[in-house]
Enzyme design. Structure first.
Site, PDB file in Angstrom:
ATOM      1  N   ARG A 246      -4.383   5.141  -7.089  1.00 58.16           N
ATOM      2  CA  ARG A 246      -3.411   5.357  -8.173  1.00 58.16           C
ATOM      3  C   ARG A 246      -1.992   5.402  -7.638  1.00 58.16           C
ATOM      4  O   ARG A 246      -1.751   5.959  -6.565  1.00 58.16           O
ATOM      5  CB  ARG A 246      -3.684   6.698  -8.876  1.00 58.16           C
ATOM      6  CG  ARG A 246      -4.851   6.674  -9.832  1.00 58.16           C
ATOM      7  CD  ARG A 246      -4.880   7.939 -10.691  1.00 58.16           C
ATOM      8  NE  ARG A 246      -4.740   9.142  -9.903  1.00 58.16           N
ATOM      9  CZ  ARG A 246      -4.302  10.307 -10.392  1.00 58.16           C
ATOM     10  NH1 ARG A 246      -3.947  10.398 -11.663  1.00 58.16           N
ATOM     11  NH2 ARG A 246      -4.215  11.377  -9.631  1.00 58.16           N
ATOM     12  N   SER A 310      -7.154  11.488   0.822  1.00 55.95           N
ATOM     13  CA  SER A 310      -8.323  12.378   0.845  1.00 55.95           C
ATOM     14  C   SER A 310      -9.356  11.966   1.902  1.00 55.95           C
ATOM     15  O   SER A 310     -10.519  11.685   1.581  1.00 55.95           O
ATOM     16  CB  SER A 310      -8.954  12.431  -0.545  1.00 55.95           C
ATOM     17  OG  SER A 310      -8.015  12.896  -1.464  1.00 55.95           O
ATOM     18  N   ASP A 364      -5.897  17.044  -1.377  1.00 52.29           N
ATOM     19  CA  ASP A 364      -6.023  17.267  -2.824  1.00 52.29           C
ATOM     20  C   ASP A 364      -6.185  18.750  -3.193  1.00 52.29           C
ATOM     21  O   ASP A 364      -5.786  19.177  -4.275  1.00 52.29           O
ATOM     22  CB  ASP A 364      -7.170  16.433  -3.424  1.00 52.29           C
ATOM     23  CG  ASP A 364      -8.510  16.652  -2.737  1.00 52.29           C
ATOM     24  OD1 ASP A 364      -8.549  17.367  -1.725  1.00 52.29           O
ATOM     25  OD2 ASP A 364      -9.510  16.090  -3.200  1.00 52.29           O
TER      26      ASP A 364
END
Length: 625
Positions: A246, A310, A364
């Protein structure tokens, strides 16, 4: 209307009425005919006997005994009255039996029901036509049920003994089931011990000497402050953690009308890019950023950027992340051991189209804490309980021995999923946990995570169900091939089965999806109990870990009482009907001097990355002034 106690009496009342209306016995009645109970149901059975006019002979005999002088027509009429009353009784009985069979068929969600009805009683056994009429109408009313009628012998004597034997069997099975489930139940003392051991491992992870061997790594994140509300500006965020990637534009507005406005676009990462060279992967990422900036009408803009990456990383500063190893199917060459920020900057330079100020590499879990920190200034802990689990919190700098300096605080990424790798959880592990661990892709690793997170709970439940079935304690001892398949019992089934709104019939439909087509209501109740015990343990273990974290913050600050907020994200926490409340209760019980509020995070990896960047820019700008 049906039973032997009243059938003869109904016939008597009809014969009296017909005699009084001059339709029978030339209008005569007798004291015997007028006496309640004098026309027995056994007379009805005798009169309806269809062997060689035996019935009519019996009719004449019965009527003579009642003091009447019946004609041949009177005997035929009396026989017809008996037939009408007994046929109605058989048909009423059939109608209610049909309703019962329908209910059983619906309960089992079966297209066709095969069942046996055990029958006893004098009317059914002695009346010459009752049983045949009953069987015939039942089959007409429920054509989708194959029904067999079986006459019982000595239901009250033999039956009582059978009931006792079944009760003993069920009690023994229930004792055995509970004995197995008790291994998955944790008492308060055990949870306090988990909390104590987690606290010990946290200290070992922070200590420079023992850090290498500690299971809870307590990695410094170089995030030294949570949002204070003065942050403002436009920031880009990248979120790379799987096959989708994203790019986000996050507009942070400060002052009285504080707000965070987000725009994002999702891009796929092709398989060959994931497993090609590092240059190809990062060129693809930069291509996606360029497309996004054009899409937002900001082509060529230069903005501060936060990068949620991540994957396991080692950080020496906020804007650096050394990739330790790829996971989740990524294998891009030339990246492991390299700084991902440098790889991204090289790709931006190769494109020569725009420049970005990469301010922060973000985990995250830290992003989750920051997102909630923007809403609630007391938020100093982040927690994720989804496919995996992890936590972070604001630690005193003097305790973070891996980083120079003693002033202020720094967010520590605990990586607590690995807790237990040195055997700290062995005495709380069951045979089911060991099976899940042995068959996982990383045996011996992430032991705490395997007892808590969504990726593994369904597997724990599946192993318990297999054990129960093999011991004849569930599904009548019949194993389905689908239930033998690893991963078939998804954790979402736990959330669905434990939903208070879900009837047992719907639990049954989930079991049927797993190939357990002949499961009973009792099976559904038991499966629900297994799911409940496994999820409860997960929530309590998670709560014990969180109690260790908040108590450490309290003791760090020498406080009698601590008020703190925990930012939480993750599908298990958000979607399971009871996980969050059990976890909250456990934290309250094990850390009574801490008043802990839990706040659900929205988009920790996107919005959180931008807010970490915003806070870092605020601190950097303040330093320059």
């Amino acid at each position: 209307m049906i039973s032997g106690m009243y059938m003869g009496e109904l016939v008597r009342l009809i014969l009296v009425k017909m005699a009084k209306e001059q339709l029978l016995f030339q209008g005569h009645t007798t004291p015997s005919l007028l006496t309640t109970g004098h026309f027995k149901t056994s007379f009805v059975s005798a009169i309806e006997n269809d062997k060689d006019k035996d019935g009519l002979v019996s009719a004449e005999q019965v009527l003579l005994e009642l003091g009447l002088a019946p004609s041949a027509e009177d005997c035929v009429a009396a026989q017809r009255v008996c037939q009408i009353v007994s046929t109605r009784a058989a048909h009423l009985c059939a109608a209610t039996l049909a309703a019962v069979l329908r209910q059983i068929r619906d309960n089992k969600a079966a297209e066709r029901l095969r069942t046996t009805i055990g029958v006893d009683g004098s009317v059914y056994k002695s009346h010459p036509q009752f049983a045949r009429r009953l069987h015939k109408l039942v089959r007409r009313l429920v054509p989708d049920c194959d029904v067999r009628f079986l006459r019982s012998e000595d239901g009250s004597g033999k039956g009582a003994a059978m009931v006792t034997a079944v009760a003993y069997r069920l009690a023994a099975q229930q004792t055995e089931r509970q004995h197995i489930l008790d291994s998955l139940r944790l008492g308060r003392e055990q949870l306090l011990e988990v909390k104590r051991r987690m606290g010990e491992e946290m200290t070992r992870g922070l200590d420079r000497k023992s850090h290498q061997d500690a299971t809870v790594k307590m990695l410094p994140t170089y995030v030294t402050s949570t949002p204070d509300g003065t942050e403002r500006g436009d920031y880009l965020a990248l979120d790379l953690g799987g096959t989708n990637f994203r790019v986000l534009l996050v507009r942070v507005r400060g002052g009285k009308r504080r707000s965070v406005e987000m725009h994002n676009k999702i891009y796929a990462i092709p398989q060959d890019t994931m497993q090609g060279t590092g240059e190809e992967l990062f060129d693809h990422i930069v291509q996606c950023i360029a497309d996004f900036l054009e899409y937002m009408g900001m082509k060529g803009a230069s903005l501060p950027l936060g990068f949620t990456f991540s994957f396991p990383c080692h950080q020496n500063k906020l804007d650096q992340g050394i990739l330790l190893k790829w996971t989740k199917g990524f294998k891009a060459s030339g990246c492991e051991g390299e700084d991902v920020v440098a790889l991204l900057k090289d790709a931006i330079r190769r494109r020569e189209e725009f420049d970005l100020d990469v301010v922060a590499v973000v985990n995250d879990t830290v992003g989750t804490m920051m997102t909630c920190g923007y809403e609630d200034r007391l938020c100093e802990v982040g927690l994720i309980v989804g496919t995996g689990t992890n936590a972070c919190y604001m630690e005193e700098m003097e305790n973070v021995e891996l980083v120079e300096g003693d002033e202020g605080r720094m967010c520590v990424n605990m990586e607590w999923g690995a807790f237990g790798e040195r055997g700290e959880l062995d005495e709380f592990c069951t045979e089911f946990d060991r099976l899940v661990d042995d068959r996982s892709t990383n045996p011996g690793k992430q032991r705490y995570e395997k007892m808590i997170s969504g990726m593994y709970l369904g597997e724990v439940v599946r192993n318990v169900l297999l054990d129960f079935t093999s011991k004849g304690l569930l599904f009548r001892g019949k194993l389905s091939e689908r239930l033998k398949t690893r991963g078939i019992f998804e954790t979402k089934f736990l959330s669905q089965i434990e939903s208070d709104r879900l009837a047992l019939r719907q639990v049954r439909s989930i079991l049927q999806h797993l190939g357990l087509t002949s499961s009973t209501c009792e099976d559904s109740i038991l499966v629900k109990e297994v799911c409940s015990v496994v999820a409860r343990r997960a929530a309590q273990l998670c709560g014990a870990g969180m109690a260790a974290v908040v108590d450490k913050i309290r003791l760090n600050r020498n406080l009698e009482h601590l008020r703190v907020t925990v930012g939480v994200d993750g599908t298990l926490y958000k979607l399971h009907p009871h996980f969050s409340s059990i976890m909250h209760d456990t934290v309250l019980d094990l850390a009574p001097q801490c008043e802990v509020t839990f706040l659900q995070s929205e988009d920790g990896s996107g919005k959180g990355a931008a807010l970490i960047t915003a806070v870092a820019c605020r601190i950097r700008d303040a330093g320059q002034h």
